[in-house]
Every structure is written in structure tokens, then in C-alpha cells.
Design an enzyme around this catalytic site. Structure first.
Site, PDB file in Angstrom:
ATOM      1  N   GLY A  13       0.843  -1.202   0.000  1.00 57.75           N
ATOM      2  CA  GLY A  13       0.000   0.000   0.000  1.00 57.75           C
ATOM      3  C   GLY A  13       0.873   1.244   0.000  1.00 57.75           C
ATOM      4  O   GLY A  13       1.869   1.292   0.703  1.00 57.75           O
ATOM      5  N   ARG A  74       1.505  -4.567  -5.602  1.00 55.04           N
ATOM      6  CA  ARG A  74       1.605  -5.903  -5.010  1.00 55.04           C
ATOM      7  C   ARG A  74       2.020  -6.846  -6.133  1.00 55.04           C
ATOM      8  O   ARG A  74       1.620  -6.676  -7.278  1.00 55.04           O
ATOM      9  CB  ARG A  74       0.262  -6.300  -4.405  1.00 55.04           C
ATOM     10  CG  ARG A  74      -0.166  -5.309  -3.329  1.00 55.04           C
ATOM     11  CD  ARG A  74      -1.078  -5.860  -2.293  1.00 55.04           C
ATOM     12  NE  ARG A  74      -0.993  -5.060  -1.078  1.00 55.04           N
ATOM     13  CZ  ARG A  74      -1.756  -3.993  -0.828  1.00 55.04           C
ATOM     14  NH1 ARG A  74      -2.679  -3.619  -1.676  1.00 55.04           N
ATOM     15  NH2 ARG A  74      -1.596  -3.314   0.295  1.00 55.04           N
ATOM     16  N   ASP A 105       4.993  -4.844   6.126  1.00 51.18           N
ATOM     17  CA  ASP A 105       5.542  -6.133   6.578  1.00 51.18           C
ATOM     18  C   ASP A 105       5.610  -7.175   5.464  1.00 51.18           C
ATOM     19  O   ASP A 105       6.514  -8.012   5.443  1.00 51.18           O
ATOM     20  CB  ASP A 105       4.816  -6.662   7.824  1.00 51.18           C
ATOM     21  CG  ASP A 105       3.339  -6.917   7.610  1.00 51.18           C
ATOM     22  OD1 ASP A 105       2.803  -6.522   6.549  1.00 51.18           O
ATOM     23  OD2 ASP A 105       2.715  -7.501   8.503  1.00 51.18           O
ATOM     24  N   THR A 127       4.258   2.487   5.713  1.00 46.21           N
ATOM     25  CA  THR A 127       2.880   1.999   5.695  1.00 46.21           C
ATOM     26  C   THR A 127       2.063   2.820   6.677  1.00 46.21           C
ATOM     27  O   THR A 127       2.564   3.159   7.765  1.00 46.21           O
ATOM     28  CB  THR A 127       2.787   0.497   6.087  1.00 46.21           C
ATOM     29  OG1 THR A 127       1.435   0.196   6.446  1.00 46.21           O
ATOM     30  CG2 THR A 127       3.676   0.139   7.265  1.00 46.21           C
ATOM     31  N   ASP A 129      -0.274   1.725   8.351  1.00 44.03           N
ATOM     32  CA  ASP A 129      -0.845   0.829   9.372  1.00 44.03           C
ATOM     33  C   ASP A 129      -0.088   0.840  10.707  1.00 44.03           C
ATOM     34  O   ASP A 129      -0.633   0.419  11.721  1.00 44.03           O
ATOM     35  CB  ASP A 129      -0.882  -0.615   8.848  1.00 44.03           C
ATOM     36  CG  ASP A 129      -1.727  -0.750   7.591  1.00 44.03           C
ATOM     37  OD1 ASP A 129      -2.569   0.138   7.353  1.00 44.03           O
ATOM     38  OD2 ASP A 129      -1.545  -1.733   6.848  1.00 44.03           O
ATOM     39  N   ASP A 131       2.222  -1.182  11.526  1.00 42.81           N
ATOM     40  CA  ASP A 131       2.270  -2.580  11.956  1.00 42.81           C
ATOM     41  C   ASP A 131       3.680  -3.161  11.935  1.00 42.81           C
ATOM     42  O   ASP A 131       3.857  -4.364  11.745  1.00 42.81           O
ATOM     43  CB  ASP A 131       1.303  -3.430  11.111  1.00 42.81           C
ATOM     44  CG  ASP A 131       1.590  -3.350   9.628  1.00 42.81           C
ATOM     45  OD1 ASP A 131       2.489  -2.586   9.224  1.00 42.81           O
ATOM     46  OD2 ASP A 131       0.930  -4.058   8.855  1.00 42.81           O
ATOM     47  N   ARG A 172      -5.622  -2.575   8.328  1.00 44.52           N
ATOM     48  CA  ARG A 172      -5.570  -4.035   8.193  1.00 44.52           C
ATOM     49  C   ARG A 172      -5.835  -4.667   9.555  1.00 44.52           C
ATOM     50  O   ARG A 172      -6.813  -4.319  10.190  1.00 44.52           O
ATOM     51  CB  ARG A 172      -4.247  -4.476   7.592  1.00 44.52           C
ATOM     52  CG  ARG A 172      -4.128  -4.071   6.136  1.00 44.52           C
ATOM     53  CD  ARG A 172      -2.769  -4.349   5.604  1.00 44.52           C
ATOM     54  NE  ARG A 172      -2.802  -5.325   4.537  1.00 44.52           N
ATOM     55  CZ  ARG A 172      -1.724  -5.732   3.896  1.00 44.52           C
ATOM     56  NH1 ARG A 172      -0.547  -5.286   4.218  1.00 44.52           N
ATOM     57  NH2 ARG A 172      -1.824  -6.606   2.932  1.00 44.52           N
TER      58      ARG A 172
HETATM   59  P1  ADP Z   1       2.826  -4.343   2.646  1.00 42.86           P
HETATM   60  O1  ADP Z   1       4.286  -4.318   2.320  1.00 42.86           O
HETATM   61  O2  ADP Z   1       2.235  -2.977   2.648  1.00 42.86           O
HETATM   62  O3  ADP Z   1       2.546  -5.145   3.901  1.00 42.86           O
HETATM   63  P2  ADP Z   1       1.807  -6.577   1.040  1.00 42.86           P
HETATM   64  O4  ADP Z   1       1.559  -7.441   2.240  1.00 42.86           O
HETATM   65  O5  ADP Z   1       0.753  -6.526   0.004  1.00 42.86           O
HETATM   66  O6  ADP Z   1       2.099  -5.064   1.427  1.00 42.86           O
HETATM   67  O7  ADP Z   1       3.174  -7.094   0.367  1.00 42.86           O
HETATM   68  C1  ADP Z   1       3.716  -6.434  -0.750  1.00 42.86           C
HETATM   69  C2  ADP Z   1       4.434  -7.409  -1.616  1.00 42.86           C
HETATM   70  O8  ADP Z   1       5.525  -8.003  -0.902  1.00 42.86           O
HETATM   71  C3  ADP Z   1       3.627  -8.614  -2.080  1.00 42.86           C
HETATM   72  O9  ADP Z   1       2.798  -8.320  -3.182  1.00 42.86           O
HETATM   73  C4  ADP Z   1       4.722  -9.603  -2.458  1.00 42.86           C
HETATM   74  O10 ADP Z   1       5.262  -9.311  -3.727  1.00 42.86           O
HETATM   75  C5  ADP Z   1       5.782  -9.302  -1.404  1.00 42.86           C
HETATM   76  N1  ADP Z   1       5.653 -10.304  -0.318  1.00 42.86           N
HETATM   77  C6  ADP Z   1       4.686 -10.388   0.609  1.00 42.86           C
HETATM   78  N2  ADP Z   1       4.863 -11.479   1.400  1.00 42.86           N
HETATM   79  C7  ADP Z   1       5.977 -12.097   0.944  1.00 42.86           C
HETATM   80  C8  ADP Z   1       6.698 -13.280   1.325  1.00 42.86           C
HETATM   81  N3  ADP Z   1       6.295 -14.048   2.339  1.00 42.86           N
HETATM   82  N4  ADP Z   1       7.809 -13.608   0.614  1.00 42.86           N
HETATM   83  C9  ADP Z   1       8.236 -12.844  -0.415  1.00 42.86           C
HETATM   84  N5  ADP Z   1       7.595 -11.724  -0.822  1.00 42.86           N
HETATM   85  C10 ADP Z   1       6.493 -11.341  -0.166  1.00 42.86           C
END
Ligand code: ADP
Length: 301
Positions: A13, A74, A105, A127, A129, A131, A172
Site C-alpha cells: 500500500g 503488489r 511487513d 505503511t 498501518d 504494523d 488491516r
Molecule cells: P505491505 O508491504 O504494505 O505489507 P503486502 O503485504 O501486500 O504489502 O506485500 C507487498 C508485496 O511483498 C507482495 O505483493 C509480495 O510481492 C511481497 N511479499 C509479501 N509477502 C511475501 C513473502 N512471504 N515472501 C516474499 N515476498 C512477499
């Protein structure tokens, strides 16, 4: 190690202050004679070899705006080994000495995978959030202020009509943003769990109604409850108009606060400075101090 060529990406995000961080990174690179590139659309840019050279023309007029000049995104593909390996190959082929990841995260999990595959990577917690395990993540302050400001506007009309409201807030599964907003507007009508005490909520609204002072404003965390259905239930139970509001992207768009601009710029500069140590850390604020933490210590939830 000597750093000559760096790439930055924004992932997950978007958070207000991401552009300030990119500005800080760019300025530090300029001062140190380091070439700076941006991967477009988060990890997607690494997979598709989609890089742009960052110069001032990309940043001018955008440093004080929300969103991301590099597009955030994402990338479900990044979780698959074929695409992950393609991203690794592109990083290697382009001879980047370091990668800076701005995100939450999920993005940090991606950064950990890259570190484990030998990439020199630094992350900044960006972020709304909050978090991650820092006092503040980049964008959290602006989002809090955005939400409080919009609720002030809504409250003007609620006061004029004698209505209440149910307002859906982002975050979230983290309650920091909603609780920070709740304290800022002085409401204890906050729903953060699906199994909340409806009877107690109705009792509190009826009490506020009887006092005839501030309007009852119920804050609901993301998908914990259906905002429209809840407003309708409370309206019929409490015999007061309860207007549902789903704020959406208004919460994280717009101009980053001075706090988030300073945060982004200073963390961005320190991220470039730290790449030479090959430490692979996240850099964020603990209290008022930029602090480096190993990736694994940065998860809060
Ligand atoms: P944020 O970083 O805001 O928490 P997301 O949870 O959507 O956002 O994660 C962003 C991107 O990070 C995902 O679309 C993916 O490409 C990558 N990502 C998320 N989880 C993993 C993971 N366990 N291993 C590798 N890449 C990840």
C-alpha cells in the site's frame, strides 16, 4: 564495500512520505556520486527489468505529494520461484550494489528473501498501518491527521443535524491507526474485533444521546464489521440517525505531514549511507531517533 549503483522500489500500500524518502535517497546518491534507479511498481519492476534512472525531473513537484513516483504495487508473481529468480538475475545483470525497499511487513518478507539470496538490501517501514516494530512507520502520522481532519468535517454536519456516524478506518489487522484516531477525537466507540459487545455499544450510544453534547461516532477497523449494516442496526436500536462513512483512499492520499517528510528524507539518506556496511537492516523511528534493526526484529504482528 563501495556503492556505485543503487535501486529503490516502493511496495504494498502506498504511504504518504514515500516520495520524501525517494528524495532523501536521491539527494544522498547525488552527493556521493552514486547512480540511482527506481524499479517501477514494486517487486514487479524487478521481475520485468523495468527500471528508470531517477533524476530531479522525476521528483520535482512530487516530493510534497502522497502516492509514489515509482508506482507502488503488489506482486503475487514475486512469491513464485521462477519470477523471484528472474528478479534476482535482473538485479545482478544491472550490477546494482544495493536495493532499498520502502513498504510494510509483506514487502519486508520479500526483502528477507532477497537478503537470503545475497542481495544487499535496506528497508524503510513505509505503511499507514504502523504494523512494524518501530514507534512510527512512515505515513502513519499523515494518515492519522487526514482521518481526523475528515472526521472534523463530518462532525460539522452531524452536529447540525443531531446525527451520529459509523466510520470505517484502514489499518488491516493493526489497531494503532484506529486507536490513535479515536484518542484524537475522544471517542471510545471503537470496534476492532468481530465479536464486539453490541449491547455495550448500544448502551454507550444511548448515554451519549442523553447527554446531548458530542455526536456518537463509532470507528470500525477495516473488515471487522459491515459499516453500512452496523449503522442501520444502531440506528434502529438507538433511535438516532447513524450515517455510515467508508473513507477509503482519502485516508492516505494528499500531502505528507512535516513529520513524515522529515522522517522520509532522513531515513532515505541514512539508508544510502548504510548500504556500504552490507548490514541488511530496516531503518525507522524509535521515539525521535532513526534506528537500525535486523529484519527479523521488525515484525509486530
Ligand atoms: P505491505 O508491504 O504494505 O505489507 P503486502 O503485504 O501486500 O504489502 O506485500 C507487498 C508485496 O511483498 C507482495 O505483493 C509480495 O510481492 C511481497 N511479499 C509479501 N509477502 C511475501 C513473502 N512471504 N515472501 C516474499 N515476498 C512477499
Amino acid at each position: 564495500m563501495q556503492i556505485k549503483k543503487v535501486v529503490v522500489l516502493t511496495s504494498g500500500g502506498d504511504a504518504p512520505g514515500m516520495n520524501s524518502a525517494i528524495f532523501g535517497i536521491w539527494k544522498e546518491c547525488l552527493d556521493k556520486n552514486i547512480e540511482l534507479y527506481g524499479a517501477i511498481g514494486g517487486y514487479e519492476g524487478l521481475i520485468d527489468n523495468n527500471f528508470i534512472k531517477i533524476d530531479y525531473s522525476i521528483l520535482v513537484g512530487r516530493i510534497n505529494r502522497g502516492g509514489s513516483v515509482l508506482k507502488s504495487g503488489r506482486s503475487p508473481r514475486f512469491l513464485k520461484s521462477t519470477y523471484f529468480n528472474r528478479a534476482l538475475k535482473n538485479l545482478k545483470d544491472n550490477k546494482f550494489d544495493g536495493l532499498i525497499v520502502l513498504g510494510g511487513d509483506g514487502s519486508l518478507r520479500g526483502a528477507i528473501e532477497l537478503r537470503d539470496a545475497g542481495v544487499n538490501v535496506i528497508s524503510i517501514p513505509a505503511t499507514i498501518d504502523n504494523d512494524l516494530n518501530f514507534t512510527y512507520t512512515l505515513g502513519y502520522d499523515t494518515a492519522t491527521n487526514n482521518i481526523v481532519s475528515v472526521i472534523d468535517n463530518i462532525t460539522d454536519s452531524l452536529n447540525a443535524f443531531g446525527y451520529g456516524a459509523v466510520i470505517k478506518i484502514m489499518g488491516r489487522n493493526c489497531t494503532d491507526l484506529i486507536n490513535n484516531v479515536a484518542k484524537s477525537i475522544n471517542t471510545d466507540l471503537v470496534i476492532t474485533k468481530p465479536d464486539f459487545d453490541m449491547k455495550n455499544l448500544i448502551k454507550k450510544i444511548n448515554f451519549i444521546k442523553k447527554q446531548q453534547t458530542i455526536p456518537p461516532i463509532v470507528l470500525v477497523l477495516e473488515d471487522v464489521a459491515d459499516t453500512v449494516a452496523l449503522a442501520s442496526t444502531l440506528q434502529s436500536e438507538c433511535k438516532i440517525q447513524m450515517r455510515p462513512h467508508i473513507l477509503g483512499y482519502i485516508q492516505r492520499g494528499g500531502s505528507p505531514s512535516a513529520f513524515d517528510r522529515r522522517y522520509g528524507i532522513t531515513a532515505g539518506k541514512l539508508a544510502v549511507e548504510t548500504l556500504k556496511d552490507k548490514e541488511c537492516v530496516m531503518i525507522g523511528l524509535i521515539g525521535d531517533n532513526l534506528t537500525k534493526k535486523p529484519f527479523e526484529e521488525c515484525f509486530k504482528i
